[in-house]
Design an enzyme around this catalytic site. Structure first.
Site, short mmCIF file in Angstrom:
data_model
loop_
_atom_site.label_atom_id
_atom_site.label_comp_id
_atom_site.label_asym_id
_atom_site.label_seq_id
_atom_site.Cartn_x
_atom_site.Cartn_y
_atom_site.Cartn_z
N GLY A 249 35.48 -6.30 -48.18
CA GLY A 249 34.69 -7.23 -47.41
C GLY A 249 34.16 -8.44 -48.13
O GLY A 249 34.60 -8.79 -49.21
N SER A 250 33.16 -9.08 -47.48
CA SER A 250 32.63 -10.36 -47.95
C SER A 250 31.30 -10.63 -47.27
O SER A 250 30.92 -9.93 -46.33
CB SER A 250 33.60 -11.50 -47.60
OG SER A 250 34.91 -11.20 -48.00
N ASN A 251 30.60 -11.65 -47.75
CA ASN A 251 29.40 -12.16 -47.08
C ASN A 251 29.58 -13.63 -46.78
O ASN A 251 30.24 -14.34 -47.53
CB ASN A 251 28.15 -12.08 -47.97
CG ASN A 251 27.92 -10.74 -48.61
OD1 ASN A 251 28.20 -9.71 -48.02
ND2 ASN A 251 27.39 -10.77 -49.82
#
Length: 803
Positions: A249-251
């Protein structure tokens, strides 16, 4: 001269040397003999600024691709060449059939399994057919860009023979030859599209075979979701590419004009991706004067900017929760026959031959078979409750396997004038494969959207078509398993009039919101783009609604909520400052009321508990106690942790209240402390002495940040490389990668700060391979040169490439 790059230097310096004044260095490569005629008409100027960032300028798409490909080969030759070897189905030829390949995201298989899968794709000419498809295939512009990119890679390989390559990862390799074709690169792009779908099932596709007496395919299948225990649920999610222990994932956070000191949009994006291999980023700035001007980062093998900005819009991506495929269960009538609404059909059995490297260094061939139904490949996947048994088999239809629109979509996004235009271009492209988009614009608007490629399976279709086991898979993992007997009729994917092509959801059925305050995403579903907005009523295959958020999502949201409290606003400095706050949301929640200290005291471990009590609650390199907390959280039970359960009415603040009376919670703390003691890791060790970068022989560099979803680190870092090391901590190989903080200012200005955490150049002998890592350790930013004046001021190298 055919395929040869003439490097004409006007302000050229030796790579990695300090900047020199114009005209002080001699040309290199083919330029030593002077400019040569260009066989294909490709000409591009590459200017590198501090940290090796390439700024490529050309007059047309083909030349722009040529310069981008040449620069990419300079920076990431070994991985780029490996990507092309994979796209040709030749891993076994060069690295051996039994050797394993792990892309550090979802694909983990043997070279033989990967080669068999890719070889079948190529023998069926899947990409070639898509290249000729006027709807699902790429535009002429994208084709020109890819052709130029491939020619640029070949030109670099002609200028830099294998015996001159200095990166030990591939120096002298026999596959470093200038013979890549545009089709090879398109297969690389296609395989990246399949990352969250068919790519998850490569082993299960290649190893699928009809049931036999030795392998009857009769596992014990649960008929209800409640019969699936915790271990089986985790195994199922992992087999679907959604490993709870290693989330992908990521932000990203976008702040609009109502919440910013500038009155304009700002973006902080931080994709969490591998630091090595196919899915790491390189930075680039691509310009066709008067026509196209975009900068940011691209995954290896992508000639387009995937995450970046232009003069008016900045965007980042996070991994979406939507599925890209659906499994269909077919009733069988014998080992090679399956039933459809049109009567019995024969499975298509495909044999492929793979060239393999033998132990004596010679080459041989191995034959593998794969099976297909009318919807796609047959899988044999007991872990996902989808085995090939005597009564039924499972086959997957892959939405990302039905298009080649990704490059076009990213190119069009780069030309957007505001966030609404960005979304329109994204929808018209129809090629965002597996990510959300978070964006901000100069006018002060912000966007959250999951307008990615999703099979058009609304809830009513899923409800009518799920099989018994398919319903269990849906209840456990959110993926409906459909009735294959009706796959060509009532259970076929639907068509939306506003979709770019048949079979996928159109924009009206996908979640999005445009606002002027703020939005964020940290890989939870679309449901909570900020603390006030709830997006509801969308198909379950896209993601869950009214469901628990991770601690990382709660931390990313809390940063902005705290900044805006009591009428506050986010400034460019405060927004980018969140990247290095290194707060841990789980620690903040668990410390409320002294609960965390009470849990520790119940273990009787006075020394460790004294450290934990004095801990700053963060994951700074200087923090003391972070490792105790990380080990504790990783051992928590699945139930009974909280006194206040999750509430859909307060998703960013529940669950909460660590339960010190649960003996399993106390045992988790005791086991964490015992583990550290068994590894001779001091309780008072600083976090930066344990979490480091330096996995390619470089000296260890201390790093802040840490575990994301469960601990609540927005600055998520982890290790994913297979390793027999029994130590508690290993060098970071995954997590925060191309981080960008982009703020739009008055008078057309753009304030851009970036950091490529692992450096621009792969070769560990280059200072550009670790300079940004050292800056990341010190919590510093690169001022990315964006304007012509900034580029000239920070230029360290300039050359022209022709081919």
């Amino acid at each position: 001269m055919t395929g040869l790059a003439a490097l004409v230097a006007t302000a050229l310096v030796v790579p990695f040397a300090p900047p020199v004044t114009a005209g002080s260095a001699a040309p290199r490569g083919a330029a030593a003999a002077g400019p040569a005629p260009s066989a294909n008409g490709y000409t591009a100027t590459v200017r590198r600024t501090t940290h090796g960032i390439p700024h490529v300028t050309a007059r047309n798409w083909g030349s722009l691709g040529f310069g981008s490909g040449y620069a990419a080969a300079e920076d990431s030759l070994c991985t780029l060449a490996d990507t092309l070897v994979t796209a040709r189905g030749q891993r076994s030829r060069w690295f051996g059939a039994e050797a394993g390949y792990n892309d550090q995201v979802t694909l983990e298989a043997s070279n033989l399994q990967i080669d068999a899968f890719v070889t079948d794709l190529r023998e069926r000419e899947v990409v070639e057919q898509l290249l000729a498809d006027p709807v699902a295939g790429p535009s002429r512009r994208a084709k020109r860009l890819v052709s130029g990119y491939t020619a640029g890679v070949n030109a670099y390989l002609r200028d830099t023979p294998a015996d001159q390559v200095t990166d030990p990862a591939c120096a002298g390799a026999g596959y470093l030859v200038p013979d890549a074709t545009p089709v090879d690169l398109w297969y690389g792009v296609y395989l990246a599209n399949l990352l969250a779908s068919s790519g998850v099932f490569v082993k299960e596709i290649v190893d699928a075979s009809p049931p036999s007496l030795d392998d009857p395919g009769l596992p014990e299948l649960p008929l209800r979701a409640r019969d699936v225990d915790v271990a089986d649920r985790e195994a199922l999610l992992k087999a679907l590419g959604r490993d709870p222990e290693a989330p992908f994932g990521s932000n990203a956070t976008a702040v609009g004009g109502r919440a910013s000191t500038t009155g304009r949009g700002m973006l902080l994006g931080n994709p969490h991706f591998p630091w090595r291999g196919r899915y790491h980023f390189t930075q680039q700035h691509l310009t066709i004067p008067g026509k196209y001007d975009v900068a940011g980062a691209s995954l290896i093998g992508s000639p387009a900017v995937n995450i970046g900005w232009n003069a008016d819009v900045a965007w980042s991506h996070t991994v979406s929760t939507a599925y890209r495929f659906t499994p269909y269960e077919f009733v069988t009538a014998g080992p090679s026959t399956y039933l459809t609404a049109d009567g019995p059909q024969q499975l298509e059995r495909r044999e492929v031959e793979v060239t393999v490297l033998l132990e004596d260094g010679s080459l041989g061939t191995v034959t593998e078979d794969l099976y297909r139904t009318e919807v796609g490949y047959v899988i044999d996947s007991p872990a996902t409750l989808m085995p090939w048994g005597p009564l039924s088999l499972w086959s997957i239809r892959d939405a990302n396997g039905e298009h080649l629109r990704t490059i076009d979509t990213f190119l069009d996004m780069g030309r957007a004038t505001d966030v609404r235009d960005l979304l329109r271009r994204q929808d018209a492209g129809g090629g965002i494969p597996w990510v959300n988009t978070i964006a901000a614009d100069r006018a002060g608007r912000v966007l959250y959207a999951d307008h990615s490629v999703v099979p058009n399976v609304p809830d009513d279709l899923a409800e009518r078509c799920m099989t018994v086991v398919g319903r269990v898979v849906n209840e456990v993992a959110g993926l409906p398993g459909l009735d294959g007997t009706r796959a060509g009729g009532a259970c076929a994917w639907r068509d939306d009039e506003d979709a770019q092509r048949p079979g996928i959801f159109g924009p009206a059925n996908l979640p999005a919101v445009v606002r002027r305050d703020w939005v964020m995403n940290a890989n939870d579903s679309y449901w909570t783009p900020n603390d006030q907005v709830r997006l509801e009523g969308y198909a379950g295959i896209i993601g869950c609604e009214r469901c628990e958020r991770t601690m990382r999502t709660r931390m990313v949201g809390q940063y902005v909520v705290d900044a805006l409290a009591d009428g506050g606003q986010e400034s460019p400095a405060s927004l980018r400052g969140h990247q290095h706050e290194n707060r841990l949301r789980a620690a903040e929640v668990m410390r409320e009321g002294g609960a965390l200290d009470a849990v520790c005291e119940a273990t009787g471990e006075a020394a460790a508990c004294a450290v934990l009590k004095a801990w700053d609650g963060r994951s700074e390199t200087t923090s003391v106690g972070t490792h105790i907390f990380e080990e504790f959280v990783s051992r928590l039970p699945t139930i009974g942790v909280w006194t206040t359960p999750f509430s859909a009415d307060d998703p960013l603040h529940t669950p909460r209240g660590l339960n010190p009376l649960n003996p399993l919670v106390v045992q988790a703390m005791a086991d964490a402390i015992a583990h550290l003691r068994s590894q001779d890791i001091p309780f008072d060790a600083t976090w930066g002495s344990l979490q480091v970068a330096g996995d390619r022989g470089a000296p260890p560099i201390p790093l802040g940040g840490g575990t994301g979803d469960s601990v609540g680190n927005a600055n998520a870092l982890a290790s994913r490389w297979p390793d027999d090391n029994t130590a508690a901590y290993r060098p970071v190989t995954f997590g925060s990668s191309h981080i960008q903080a982009v703020s739009f200012l008055d008078r057309g200005r753009v304030d851009v700060r970036t950091i490529l955490t692992y450096g621009q150049r792969e070769d560990p002998t280059s200072p550009w391979s670790s300079d940004q890592t050292e800056m990341f350790s010190r919590e510093q930013w690169v001022r990315f040169p964006w304007t012509e004046r900034q580029i000239r001021r920070h230029q360290v190298e300039r050359y022209v490439v022709r081919g």
